[in-house]
Design an enzyme around this catalytic site. Structure first.
Site, mmCIF file in Angstrom:
data_model
loop_
_atom_site.group_PDB
_atom_site.id
_atom_site.type_symbol
_atom_site.label_atom_id
_atom_site.label_comp_id
_atom_site.label_asym_id
_atom_site.label_seq_id
_atom_site.Cartn_x
_atom_site.Cartn_y
_atom_site.Cartn_z
ATOM 1 N N ASP A 86 0.828 -1.216 0.000
ATOM 2 C CA ASP A 86 0.000 0.000 0.000
ATOM 3 C C ASP A 86 0.855 1.255 0.000
ATOM 4 O O ASP A 86 0.444 2.294 -0.516
ATOM 5 C CB ASP A 86 -0.941 -0.007 1.200
ATOM 6 C CG ASP A 86 -2.056 -1.002 0.943
ATOM 7 O OD1 ASP A 86 -1.846 -2.192 1.232
ATOM 8 O OD2 ASP A 86 -3.096 -0.604 0.390
ATOM 9 N N LYS A 146 -1.360 -5.169 3.894
ATOM 10 C CA LYS A 146 -2.455 -5.681 4.729
ATOM 11 C C LYS A 146 -1.965 -6.291 6.034
ATOM 12 O O LYS A 146 -0.960 -7.011 6.051
ATOM 13 C CB LYS A 146 -3.243 -6.704 3.903
ATOM 14 C CG LYS A 146 -4.378 -7.398 4.609
ATOM 15 C CD LYS A 146 -5.371 -6.432 5.215
ATOM 16 C CE LYS A 146 -5.947 -5.444 4.214
ATOM 17 N NZ LYS A 146 -6.636 -4.309 4.878
HETATM 18 O O1 MRU Z 1 -7.725 -3.041 2.714
HETATM 19 P P1 MRU Z 1 -7.392 -3.414 1.305
HETATM 20 O O2 MRU Z 1 -8.140 -4.615 0.827
HETATM 21 O O3 MRU Z 1 -7.504 -2.248 0.365
HETATM 22 O O4 MRU Z 1 -5.866 -3.833 1.367
HETATM 23 C C1 MRU Z 1 -5.225 -4.185 0.168
HETATM 24 C C2 MRU Z 1 -3.829 -4.637 0.333
HETATM 25 O O5 MRU Z 1 -3.275 -4.624 1.411
HETATM 26 C C3 MRU Z 1 -3.091 -5.033 -0.909
HETATM 27 O O6 MRU Z 1 -2.152 -6.026 -0.655
HETATM 28 C C4 MRU Z 1 -2.366 -3.803 -1.489
HETATM 29 O O7 MRU Z 1 -3.238 -2.722 -1.624
HETATM 30 C C5 MRU Z 1 -1.758 -4.090 -2.803
HETATM 31 S S1 MRU Z 1 -2.967 -4.280 -4.064
HETATM 32 C C6 MRU Z 1 -2.206 -4.515 -5.546
#
Ligand code: MRU
Length: 343
Positions: free
Chosen positions: A234, A245
């Site tokens: 992220d 995550k």
């Molecule tokens: O809370 P989320 O579902 O938006 O979290 C998403 C993640 O942590 C993904 O691993 C990250 O955004 C990479 S997506 C290509």
């Protein structure tokens, strides 16, 4: 299936909260609906929320009813702030709205021209993400052995992007290159992106996938069943510390203990050079109901205290390499990431 699509002057967002049971699109006629869709994770994953925010800004701008350029720009800036405030951790969100604001301000012309330019730039971000996923897949698949068992966490796939995905894009590319890849998907408590979304994507692609609960990762590795780990990101700090995550950090520690390579796959737009280390990455805290309840049913006693961070930070020292759309970065990341950015 498109994560989002622009149809007749409005944005339609695939509602990922309903997957895999239902495939329904949310019609967004107002930018506030886009904000809500991002907040409730109908659209999620760093690159996807960046693209959704870009379209949200273009959508909001299209409804601004003023004649003066300066007044218009101020109104667009307010919408940009609202969109950027929906989720704090994925830097792609801020990156996308900043990019649109920059292009708008650098374009001469009146309100109608600016509205057009904002939409064009949103389309460009979406299109570029497709290509970026393809490149990450190409660079990353080289790191996957001919026969490999890959553990991933959360969903960093097509649903989290405009294309094939980041971590899952690498896995798809290895599979398409004829490698014998099998995937272990961590379920990803509390919102089950792994169980609901990653398994669904892999099954559609005919890539063998096994679902595990998050607390099984250590034993799985101890049994020799994981050759490598690939996750998305992220936000990546300038030194390589990576927010992803919640649960990713635990997987990285376990991979280190078992001598298993741990890879992060993310586009350069996920690297935040304004943040020196993971310490400074803002981490989103989410509603306690995500933990006190399971599938709408209360499982924890009323009154219990809850801690629900949506992301954690994996220190750079636990990351074997970062697969980007400009190439693969190896430690020390402060130099290698800066080098790729300068490319
Ligand atoms: O809370 P989320 O579902 O938006 O979290 C998403 C993640 O942590 C993904 O691993 C990250 O955004 C990479 S997506 C290509």
């Amino acid at each position: 299936m498109d994560t989002m699509r622009w149809v007749d002057g409005r944005l339609e967002i695939l509602d990922q909260t309903l997957l895999p049971e239902k495939t329904e699109y949310i019609r967004c006629d107002r930018y506030e609906t886009v904000c809500e869709a991002i907040r409730r994770l109908s659209v999620r994953g760093a690159p996807a929320i960046g693209a959704a925010a870009a379209y949200g800004l273009a959508l909001g701008a299209s409804a601004i009813d003023v004649a003066g350029r300066e007044q218009f720009i101020r109104a667009v800036e307010k919408i940009a702030r609202d969109l950027a405030a929906t989720r704090p951790t994925a830097v792609n969100l801020q990156w996308a709205v900043d990019r649109l604001l920059g292009v708008m301000k650098n374009t001469a012309g009146g309100v109608d021209v600016l509205k057009e330019v904002l939409l064009e730039e949103a389309h460009a971000i979406y299109r570029e993400d497709l290509e970026s996923n393809r490149r990450m897949g190409e660079f990353g698949q080289v790191l996957v052995p001919q026969k490999a068992s890959v553990l991933t966490h959360c969903n960093a796939g097509a649903l989290a992007t405009a294309g094939l995905g980041t971590a899952l894009g690498v896995i798809r590319a290895a599979h398409r290159a004829g490698k014998q890849v099998e995937v272990y998907a961590g379920e990803t408590r509390p919102l089950l992106q792994g169980a609901r979304l990653t398994t669904w994507e892999m099954l559609q692609e005919n890539i063998p996938v096994t679902l595990i609960t998050d607390n099984m990762a250590g034993y799985l590795m101890a049994r020799g069943k994981v050759d490598l780990v690939i996750v998305g990101a992220d936000r990546i700090a300038a030194n390589g510390d990576t927010a992803n995550k919640i649960g990713t950090y635990g997987v990285a520690v376990l991979a280190g203990e078992h001598g298993i390579p741990f890879y992060v796959a993310a586009p350069m737009s996920t690297v935040d050079f304004n943040v020196a280390s993971g310490e400074d990455i803002p981490i989103e805290n989410r509603d306690e109901r995500e933990i006190t309840h399971f599938a709408g049913v209360r499982v924890a006693p009323p009154g219990v205290k809850i801690w629900n961070p949506a992301f954690d930070v994996t220190p750079a020292r636990l990351i074997t390499a970062i697969i980007t759309d400009r190439g693969v970065a190896y430690p020390p990341y402060t130099e290698s990431l800066a080098g790729l950015a300068a490319k």
